[in-house]
Design an enzyme around this catalytic site. Structure first.
Site, mmCIF file in Angstrom:
data_model
loop_
_atom_site.group_PDB
_atom_site.id
_atom_site.type_symbol
_atom_site.label_atom_id
_atom_site.label_comp_id
_atom_site.label_asym_id
_atom_site.label_seq_id
_atom_site.Cartn_x
_atom_site.Cartn_y
_atom_site.Cartn_z
ATOM 1 N N ASP A 1 -12.332 32.106 53.320
ATOM 2 C CA ASP A 1 -12.721 33.289 52.560
ATOM 3 C C ASP A 1 -13.003 34.402 53.569
ATOM 4 O OD1 ASP A 1 -12.639 31.655 50.357
ATOM 5 O OD2 ASP A 1 -14.779 31.742 49.911
ATOM 6 N N HIS B 1 -9.971 25.784 56.372
ATOM 7 C CA HIS B 1 -8.992 24.806 55.928
ATOM 8 C C HIS B 1 -7.652 25.031 56.619
ATOM 9 C CE1 HIS B 1 -11.291 23.476 52.173
ATOM 10 N NE2 HIS B 1 -12.048 24.407 52.730
ATOM 11 N N SER C 1 -17.399 34.750 61.393
ATOM 12 C CA SER C 1 -16.591 35.012 62.575
ATOM 13 C C SER C 1 -15.196 35.461 62.165
ATOM 14 C CB SER C 1 -16.526 33.774 63.462
ATOM 15 O OG SER C 1 -15.996 34.125 64.718
#
Length: 233
Positions: A40, A96, A203
């Site tokens: 995200d 992911h 980050s």
């Protein structure tokens, strides 16, 4: 919290436990695309990697060899492309696999922990080169593929579940700044959508990959993206 696997605040042992909370398995469906968003966040930059220069945001670039630890050469009819995704403190901090690929090498770059918030990338040229980061590289259906997790302010801890030897956020290593290489004798087969690691706060993730020149991005700089969302067609 409605998207988290643990929806009761009392189930979290610490603030860090909350920040690295796991999403419900149904919260982020993986779309039918060869590359989906690994996290995200917000797209900072996307486009080609010309003349061995990777861009953080428009107009701010850095050497791919220094940033990635190698200079991949695309085949005829293909080009190197990149997409940079910024994770803010409010985003999910787990990431992911963006595609089906084989991981062959890991390079750990100890370094600083400067903020990677978009305004600062305009101020410090080559900021991503200074920050601690971990670069995974290997191959996918179109050739070269890499996944780079970049540390940021108070975010030295980068974890990949399949690499117990990786140890980040070490002051001694940060001062020496010596690259640490690991080659996987048997390439790791990682399926698209599989959760592979996490940051201990927000980050950036940079994907650099070989792609046929006829492909198209489905997102643009400034767009918000979610885990599993289609990025290309």
């Amino acid at each position: 919290m409605q998207e988290a696997q643990r929806q009761n605040f009392k189930d979290y042992k610490s603030l860090n436990d909350f920040f690295t909370r796991q999403l419900s398995p149904l919260a982020r469906p993986i779309e039918d695309s060869i590359i989906t968003s690994p996290a995200d966040g917000r797209v900072l930059y996307l486009g080609p990697v010309p003349n061995g220069r990777v861009e953080a945001v428009k107009g701010i670039s850095y050497s791919i060899e220094r940033f990635l630890g190698e200079v991949p050469i695309p085949r005829e009819g293909y080009s190197l492309q990149q997409i940079t995704i910024y994770l803010s403190p409010s985003d999910c901090h787990r990431f992911h696999s963006p595609t089906n690929w084989n991981i062959r090498k890991r390079v750990h770059f100890p370094g600083d922990l400067l903020s990677v918030a978009p305004p600062l990338t305009h101020v410090i040229e080559g900021l991503f080169n200074y920050n601690e980061r971990v670069a995974l590289s290997g191959t996918w259906i179109n050739g070269f593929f890499s996944f780079i997790a970049i540390g940021a302010f108070n975010v030295g801890s980068i974890c990949f579940y399949f690499d117990s030897e990786l140890s980040t956020n070490c002051k001694k290593d940060s001062k020496l700044r010596e690259r640490k290489f690991k080659h996987f004798s048997d390439p790791l087969l990682v399926p698209k959508g599989e959760e592979i690691g996490l940051f201990k706060f927000g980050s950036c993730i940079v994907l650099i990959f070989e792609m046929p020149q006829s492909f198209k991005f489905l997102v643009a700089p400034g767009d918000k993206v979610r885990i599993g969302q289609s990025l290309v067609k």
